[in-house]
Write a protein that holds these residues in place. Structure first.
Motif, PDB file in Angstrom:
ATOM      1  N   ALA A 107     116.502  54.187  43.906  1.00  0.00           N
ATOM      2  CA  ALA A 107     117.286  55.145  44.694  1.00  0.00           C
ATOM      3  C   ALA A 107     116.837  55.126  46.155  1.00  0.00           C
ATOM      4  O   ALA A 107     117.667  55.238  47.074  1.00  0.00           O
ATOM      5  N   THR A 108     115.543  54.961  46.394  1.00  0.00           N
ATOM      6  CA  THR A 108     115.044  54.886  47.764  1.00  0.00           C
ATOM      7  C   THR A 108     115.597  53.652  48.481  1.00  0.00           C
ATOM      8  O   THR A 108     116.045  53.736  49.638  1.00  0.00           O
ATOM      9  N   VAL A 109     115.575  52.516  47.793  1.00  0.00           N
ATOM     10  CA  VAL A 109     116.105  51.281  48.393  1.00  0.00           C
ATOM     11  C   VAL A 109     117.601  51.431  48.656  1.00  0.00           C
ATOM     12  O   VAL A 109     118.102  51.105  49.749  1.00  0.00           O
ATOM     13  N   ALA A 110     118.337  51.937  47.657  1.00  0.00           N
ATOM     14  CA  ALA A 110     119.787  52.100  47.823  1.00  0.00           C
ATOM     15  C   ALA A 110     120.091  53.088  48.950  1.00  0.00           C
ATOM     16  O   ALA A 110     120.976  52.842  49.789  1.00  0.00           O
ATOM     17  N   GLY A 111     119.374  54.178  49.005  1.00  0.00           N
ATOM     18  CA  GLY A 111     119.580  55.178  50.057  1.00  0.00           C
ATOM     19  C   GLY A 111     119.275  54.594  51.431  1.00  0.00           C
ATOM     20  O   GLY A 111     119.995  54.854  52.411  1.00  0.00           O
ATOM     21  N   SER A 112     118.222  53.797  51.545  1.00  0.00           N
ATOM     22  CA  SER A 112     117.865  53.177  52.822  1.00  0.00           C
ATOM     23  C   SER A 112     118.945  52.202  53.268  1.00  0.00           C
ATOM     24  O   SER A 112     119.312  52.161  54.456  1.00  0.00           O
ATOM     25  N   LEU A 113     119.471  51.417  52.328  1.00  0.00           N
ATOM     26  CA  LEU A 113     120.537  50.478  52.674  1.00  0.00           C
ATOM     27  C   LEU A 113     121.795  51.207  53.137  1.00  0.00           C
ATOM     28  O   LEU A 113     122.419  50.827  54.136  1.00  0.00           O
ATOM     29  N   ILE A 114     122.164  52.231  52.403  1.00  0.00           N
ATOM     30  CA  ILE A 114     123.367  52.993  52.769  1.00  0.00           C
ATOM     31  C   ILE A 114     123.168  53.674  54.111  1.00  0.00           C
ATOM     32  O   ILE A 114     124.059  53.655  54.980  1.00  0.00           O
ATOM     33  N   LEU A 119     124.469  54.102  59.831  1.00  0.00           N
ATOM     34  CA  LEU A 119     124.031  54.161  61.225  1.00  0.00           C
ATOM     35  C   LEU A 119     124.616  53.000  62.033  1.00  0.00           C
ATOM     36  O   LEU A 119     124.976  53.159  63.213  1.00  0.00           O
ATOM     37  N   ALA A 120     124.730  51.859  61.413  1.00  0.00           N
ATOM     38  CA  ALA A 120     125.316  50.710  62.102  1.00  0.00           C
ATOM     39  C   ALA A 120     126.797  50.945  62.357  1.00  0.00           C
ATOM     40  O   ALA A 120     127.326  50.568  63.411  1.00  0.00           O
ATOM     41  N   GLN A 121     127.455  51.592  61.419  1.00  0.00           N
ATOM     42  CA  GLN A 121     128.885  51.849  61.576  1.00  0.00           C
ATOM     43  C   GLN A 121     129.149  52.941  62.606  1.00  0.00           C
ATOM     44  O   GLN A 121     130.170  52.937  63.280  1.00  0.00           O
ATOM     45  N   LEU A 122     128.284  53.869  62.731  1.00  0.00           N
ATOM     46  CA  LEU A 122     128.481  54.961  63.678  1.00  0.00           C
ATOM     47  C   LEU A 122     128.172  54.537  65.117  1.00  0.00           C
ATOM     48  O   LEU A 122     128.386  55.310  66.046  1.00  0.00           O
ATOM     49  N   GLY A 123     127.693  53.388  65.283  1.00  0.00           N
ATOM     50  CA  GLY A 123     127.395  52.907  66.620  1.00  0.00           C
ATOM     51  C   GLY A 123     126.007  53.254  67.054  1.00  0.00           C
ATOM     52  O   GLY A 123     125.775  53.528  68.223  1.00  0.00           O
ATOM     53  N   GLY A 124     125.142  53.253  66.165  1.00  0.00           N
ATOM     54  CA  GLY A 124     123.768  53.582  66.487  1.00  0.00           C
ATOM     55  C   GLY A 124     123.104  52.505  67.313  1.00  0.00           C
ATOM     56  O   GLY A 124     122.106  52.748  67.944  1.00  0.00           O
TER      57      GLY A 124
END
Length: 133
Positions: A107-114, A119-124
């Motif tokens: 769950a930690t790995v999946a949460g980190s990926l998501i 963040l990449a999609q929001l224009g971070g």
């Protein structure tokens, strides 16, 4: 020493009444011989009784030891059964704990990926072409 206290009454029962009556009429030499013979008889009886007592004491000790061994064997078997049950419970708990931590890690790995993707999609991060201007 309860056996010594029992010997005197037993000795009186073993001596016939007629010999006691004759002892009063007999001379001291004959009386001494009769007393020595009675002492010898009583000592022989004492030896027999002591041997029987020792045999019974040994038998009682062996019986007590045997009962104690049986009790310890039953207790040992019960403890072995209890140990096997506890080992099974411990193995089950360990497997459940491993599964739990595997799920937490996944769950930690999946949460980190998501989170990274969001963040990449929001224009971070800034686009590369902006730096070239």
């Amino acid at each position: 020493m309860p056996f010594r206290t029992l010997i005197l009454p037993l000795a009186l029962l073993l001596l016939p009444l007629s010999s006691q009556a004759q002892q009063a009429d007999t001379p001291p030499e004959q009386e001494a011989a009769v007393v020595e013979q009675d002492v010898g008889t009583l000592q022989a009886e004492l030896a027999k009784v002591e041997a029987e007592r020792q045999r019974l004491a040994d038998e009682l000790a062996n019986t007590a030891d045997h009962a104690e061994v049986e009790q310890l064997s039953r207790q040992n078997l019960a403890l072995r059964d209890r140990l096997s049950v506890m080992e099974k419970v411990a193995d089950t708990n360990q497997a459940e704990e491993q599964r739990k931590w595997f799920i937490v890690g996944g769950a930690t790995v999946a949460g980190s990926l998501i989170l990274g993707w969001l963040l990449a999609q929001l224009g971070g991060r800034r686009k590369r072409n902006e730096w070239t201007n």
